[in-house]
Scaffold this motif. Structure first.
Motif, PDB file in Angstrom:
ATOM      1  N   THR A 305       0.825  -1.214   0.000  1.00 53.70           N
ATOM      2  CA  THR A 305       0.000   0.000   0.000  1.00 53.70           C
ATOM      3  C   THR A 305       0.859   1.263   0.000  1.00 53.70           C
ATOM      4  N   LEU A 306       2.156   1.141   0.270  1.00 54.03           N
ATOM      5  CA  LEU A 306       3.048   2.291   0.286  1.00 54.03           C
ATOM      6  C   LEU A 306       3.739   2.517  -1.057  1.00 54.03           C
ATOM      7  N   ARG A 307       3.301   1.800  -2.080  1.00 55.33           N
ATOM      8  CA  ARG A 307       3.949   1.851  -3.395  1.00 55.33           C
ATOM      9  C   ARG A 307       4.163   3.273  -3.899  1.00 55.33           C
ATOM     10  N   GLU A 308       3.134   4.112  -3.785  1.00 56.24           N
ATOM     11  CA  GLU A 308       3.234   5.457  -4.341  1.00 56.24           C
ATOM     12  C   GLU A 308       4.318   6.298  -3.690  1.00 56.24           C
ATOM     13  N   ALA A 309       4.707   5.976  -2.465  1.00 58.87           N
ATOM     14  CA  ALA A 309       5.774   6.734  -1.804  1.00 58.87           C
ATOM     15  C   ALA A 309       7.077   6.637  -2.586  1.00 58.87           C
ATOM     16  N   LEU A 310       7.216   5.600  -3.405  1.00 55.68           N
ATOM     17  CA  LEU A 310       8.417   5.438  -4.228  1.00 55.68           C
ATOM     18  C   LEU A 310       8.449   6.425  -5.400  1.00 55.68           C
ATOM     19  N   TYR A 311       7.341   7.119  -5.652  1.00 59.14           N
ATOM     20  CA  TYR A 311       7.346   8.163  -6.691  1.00 59.14           C
ATOM     21  C   TYR A 311       8.082   9.413  -6.217  1.00 59.14           C
ATOM     22  N   CYS A 312       8.236   9.586  -4.916  1.00 61.87           N
ATOM     23  CA  CYS A 312       8.664  10.853  -4.307  1.00 61.87           C
ATOM     24  C   CYS A 312       9.944  11.407  -4.920  1.00 61.87           C
ATOM     25  N   LEU A 313       9.924  12.705  -5.261  1.00 56.22           N
ATOM     26  CA  LEU A 313      11.091  13.386  -5.832  1.00 56.22           C
ATOM     27  C   LEU A 313      11.920  14.102  -4.769  1.00 56.22           C
ATOM     28  N   ARG A 314      11.495  14.045  -3.509  1.00 58.17           N
ATOM     29  CA  ARG A 314      12.180  14.730  -2.390  1.00 58.17           C
ATOM     30  C   ARG A 314      12.227  16.248  -2.618  1.00 58.17           C
ATOM     31  N   CYS A 315      11.107  16.802  -3.069  1.00 57.97           N
ATOM     32  CA  CYS A 315      11.068  18.252  -3.307  1.00 57.97           C
ATOM     33  C   CYS A 315      10.708  19.032  -2.047  1.00 57.97           C
ATOM     34  N   GLY A 316      10.044  18.387  -1.088  1.00 63.91           N
ATOM     35  CA  GLY A 316       9.699  19.051   0.167  1.00 63.91           C
ATOM     36  C   GLY A 316       8.446  19.902   0.115  1.00 63.91           C
ATOM     37  N   LYS A 369      -1.232  16.361  -1.118  1.00 67.49           N
ATOM     38  CA  LYS A 369      -1.534  15.773  -2.425  1.00 67.49           C
ATOM     39  C   LYS A 369      -1.669  16.853  -3.491  1.00 67.49           C
ATOM     40  N   ASP A 370      -2.274  17.982  -3.123  1.00 71.11           N
ATOM     41  CA  ASP A 370      -2.507  19.068  -4.079  1.00 71.11           C
ATOM     42  C   ASP A 370      -1.203  19.637  -4.645  1.00 71.11           C
ATOM     43  N   VAL A 371      -0.146  19.687  -3.818  1.00 70.36           N
ATOM     44  CA  VAL A 371       1.104  20.314  -4.273  1.00 70.36           C
ATOM     45  C   VAL A 371       2.143  19.310  -4.762  1.00 70.36           C
ATOM     46  N   CYS A 372       1.930  18.022  -4.529  1.00 67.73           N
ATOM     47  CA  CYS A 372       2.937  17.021  -4.915  1.00 67.73           C
ATOM     48  C   CYS A 372       3.143  17.028  -6.424  1.00 67.73           C
ATOM     49  N   PRO A 373       4.382  17.138  -6.901  1.00 69.78           N
ATOM     50  CA  PRO A 373       4.616  17.212  -8.348  1.00 69.78           C
ATOM     51  C   PRO A 373       4.255  15.925  -9.084  1.00 69.78           C
ATOM     52  N   VAL A 374       4.156  14.790  -8.369  1.00 63.58           N
ATOM     53  CA  VAL A 374       3.747  13.535  -9.012  1.00 63.58           C
ATOM     54  C   VAL A 374       2.430  13.022  -8.426  1.00 63.58           C
ATOM     55  N   ARG A 375       1.698  13.912  -7.736  1.00 62.10           N
ATOM     56  CA  ARG A 375       0.345  13.648  -7.240  1.00 62.10           C
ATOM     57  C   ARG A 375       0.267  12.397  -6.350  1.00 62.10           C
ATOM     58  N   ILE A 376       1.213  12.226  -5.465  1.00 61.54           N
ATOM     59  CA  ILE A 376       1.142  11.104  -4.517  1.00 61.54           C
ATOM     60  C   ILE A 376      -0.049  11.329  -3.591  1.00 61.54           C
ATOM     61  N   ASP A 377      -0.897  10.317  -3.448  1.00 60.70           N
ATOM     62  CA  ASP A 377      -2.087  10.440  -2.602  1.00 60.70           C
ATOM     63  C   ASP A 377      -1.705  10.122  -1.154  1.00 60.70           C
ATOM     64  N   ILE A 378      -1.017  11.057  -0.527  1.00 63.05           N
ATOM     65  CA  ILE A 378      -0.519  10.847   0.830  1.00 63.05           C
ATOM     66  C   ILE A 378      -1.651  10.635   1.837  1.00 63.05           C
ATOM     67  N   PRO A 379      -2.730  11.434   1.814  1.00 68.62           N
ATOM     68  CA  PRO A 379      -3.801  11.213   2.787  1.00 68.62           C
ATOM     69  C   PRO A 379      -4.388   9.802   2.730  1.00 68.62           C
ATOM     70  N   ARG A 380      -4.617   9.280   1.518  1.00 62.87           N
ATOM     71  CA  ARG A 380      -5.164   7.928   1.395  1.00 62.87           C
ATOM     72  C   ARG A 380      -4.220   6.895   2.015  1.00 62.87           C
ATOM     73  N   MET A 381      -2.926   7.044   1.740  1.00 65.32           N
ATOM     74  CA  MET A 381      -1.965   6.074   2.272  1.00 65.32           C
ATOM     75  C   MET A 381      -1.836   6.183   3.787  1.00 65.32           C
ATOM     76  N   LEU A 382      -1.993   7.389   4.334  1.00 64.00           N
ATOM     77  CA  LEU A 382      -1.949   7.543   5.790  1.00 64.00           C
ATOM     78  C   LEU A 382      -3.137   6.841   6.444  1.00 64.00           C
ATOM     79  N   VAL A 383      -4.304   6.945   5.809  1.00 67.24           N
ATOM     80  CA  VAL A 383      -5.484   6.241   6.333  1.00 67.24           C
ATOM     81  C   VAL A 383      -5.255   4.731   6.268  1.00 67.24           C
TER      82      VAL A 383
END
Length: 468
Positions: A305-316, A369-383
């Motif tokens: 379920t954490l797959r999308e975290a691997l998209y992260c560009l480390r932009c902050g 999620k709104d500002v992520c450059p690759v649209r990672i759905d962080i709220p969904r993954m946190l739930v």
């Protein structure tokens, strides 16, 4: 934040951060500036939204054939004269760097900014082995002098005011320096210049690595990255395996959105492309180039379920807009990666037990999620992460009992109606000025810092019956 406090529970670290007036001032200034710059940058870049979709698609497609792209990258790096090392764990990665240092007599290593080296605690390992690591990014240099960890993914010293930096430089660099950014930058530049010439090894991370060409890409706003990769005789680049991308065409997409998301720039000041060691006839560059590909739990998450975290560009960008991070800063999270994406990365690298408290350090407002450059759905993954904590019995038993009881109540119309009636009667001693304050038992921690609306005098069903 002291070492003792860093080992304290999250609630204590967060409380200490909220009371730190210097931290509050520094966070407000810096994060607000980053938010405004990003907003302004994308406002004048209409194709930005389409490029975010394209970048996400590239990341997903790359993960589906990650092994293929990594093998092609390794083949091309070696074709260009470099050496590729595969590290399954943080321990293996540290040992690879230490072995290179021992075999080649390295006594000093200069480093450009790298979250991957922070992730594996490389500096501590080098120091323990008698090798001096020198951080050359200004923010990293500040926190190294302060014996601290980064507080932000792209701005390591975001938690410090210029007055605190002036005090730190005056104490550590033996001077009396004004709280002026230009003066402090000049002081750091002078102190670091000789280190570049003395170092035997340069250590960097990697923002991207292009599989088709064997190119390692560094994106920085200071010239130190190029000094680290060109002056020492050995260059070691450490990167997570998820940083590989297929082609130079793909790189253009990421470069167009990375700097805008991170600092609001059209393009970072320096984009450095490294393709192996110095060749015959070239005047600069290292004699040896080593690329360490770090897994450290990443490949296990491709099907999780954490797959999308691997998209992260480390932009902050997600840190800057997060209402929790903006109040407590990075150190309160207690791990290498802070903020909303940091919670997911920590769970990915260290297991769900490590985020037992942090999984709830989010309002789930969706700004990340709104500002992520690759649209990672962080709220969904946190739930989903919270669900796993409950299912694996990692969450506190009180929390699990309360949520199970609430689930049963919400599934039963009769129980729900009865609870509304009982609730109106039970809440009376705790209602003050139309709000619920200071509830007892397990609810006390919640209402210690926030108020709740009371159960309505008349339920929706009762009002609906009257309207009909």
């Amino acid at each position: 934040m002291s070492d003792a406090l860093l080992r304290a529970p999250f609630t204590e670290r967060a409380s200490a951060a909220l009371k730190d007036t210097f931290l509050q001032e520094a966070l407000k200034i810096a994060t607000t500036k980053f938010i405004d710059l990003r907003k302004e940058s994308f406002a004048g870049f209409p194709q930005g939204e389409a490029l975010r979709d394209r970048a996400r698609a590239i990341k997903e497609a790359t993960l589906q054939q990650l092994d293929v792209h990594l093998e092609r990258l390794a083949d091309n790096v070696e074709r260009l004269g470099g050496h590729v090392h595969w590290a399954s764990t943080a321990e293996e990665a540290r040992e690879m760097v230490l072995r290179l240092c021992r075999d080649r007599g390295v006594r000093m290593a200069v480093k450009s900014k790298s979250m991957a080296t922070e992730e594996i605690d490389l500096n501590q390992a080098l120091e323990h082995a008698g090798i001096t690591p020198i951080e050359t990014d200004l923010g990293e240099y500040i926190i190294q002098l302060a014996h601290e960890k980064p507080s932000h993914i792209i701005a390591p010293a975001i938690h410090k005011t210029k007055g605190q930096v002036a005090e730190l430089f005056s104490r550590e660099l033996k001077g009396n320096f004004e709280a002026d950014p230009e003066i402090l930058t000049a002081v750091a530049r002078k102190a670091l210049r000789e280190k570049f010439l003395q170092a035997d090894m340069g250590i960097t991370g990697a923002n991207f690595a292009v599989a088709d060409t064997g190119t390692v890409v560094l994106v920085t706003n200071e010239g130190n990255g190029r000094m680290v990769t060109s002056l020492p005789r050995i260059h070691v680049a450490l990167m997570g395996v998820e940083k590989v991308i297929p082609s130079m065409t793909d790189l253009v997409v990421f470069l167009a959105i990375l700097a805008r998301s991170a600092t609001g720039q059209k393009l970072s000041s320096y984009t450095t492309l490294v393709r192996g060691p110095r060749r015959a006839g070239e005047l600069e560059g290292p004699e040896e180039f080593h690329l360490i590909l770090l897994d450290n739990g990443r490949s296990r998450q491709i099907a999780s379920t954490l797959r999308e975290a691997l998209y992260c560009l480390r932009c902050g960008a997600c840190l800057n807009v997060c209402p929790v991070y903006r109040q407590i800063g990075g150190h309160a999270y207690g791990y290498t990666y802070p903020g909303p994406i940091g919670i997911l990365l920590t769970a990915m690298l260290k297991g769900n037990e490590s985020v037992r408290e942090l999984a709830h350090a989010s309002s789930l407002c969706g700004a990340c999620k709104d500002v992520c450059p690759v649209r990672i759905d962080i709220p969904r993954m946190l739930v989903e992460l919270r669900e796993h904590l409950d299912r694996e019995k990692i969450a506190p038993w009180t929390e699990r009992v309360v949520f199970k009881a609430l689930r049963r109540l919400l599934l039963s119309p009769t129980a729900y109606r009865v609870s509304a009636t009982v609730g109106r009667w039970v809440q009376r001693p705790f209602v003050r000025q139309g709000r619920l304050r200071r509830l007892p038992l397990v609810f006390g921690k919640w209402t210690k810092t926030r108020d709740l609306p009371p159960v309505a005098a008349r339920t929706f069903r009762e009002r609906w019956k009257e309207l009909r």
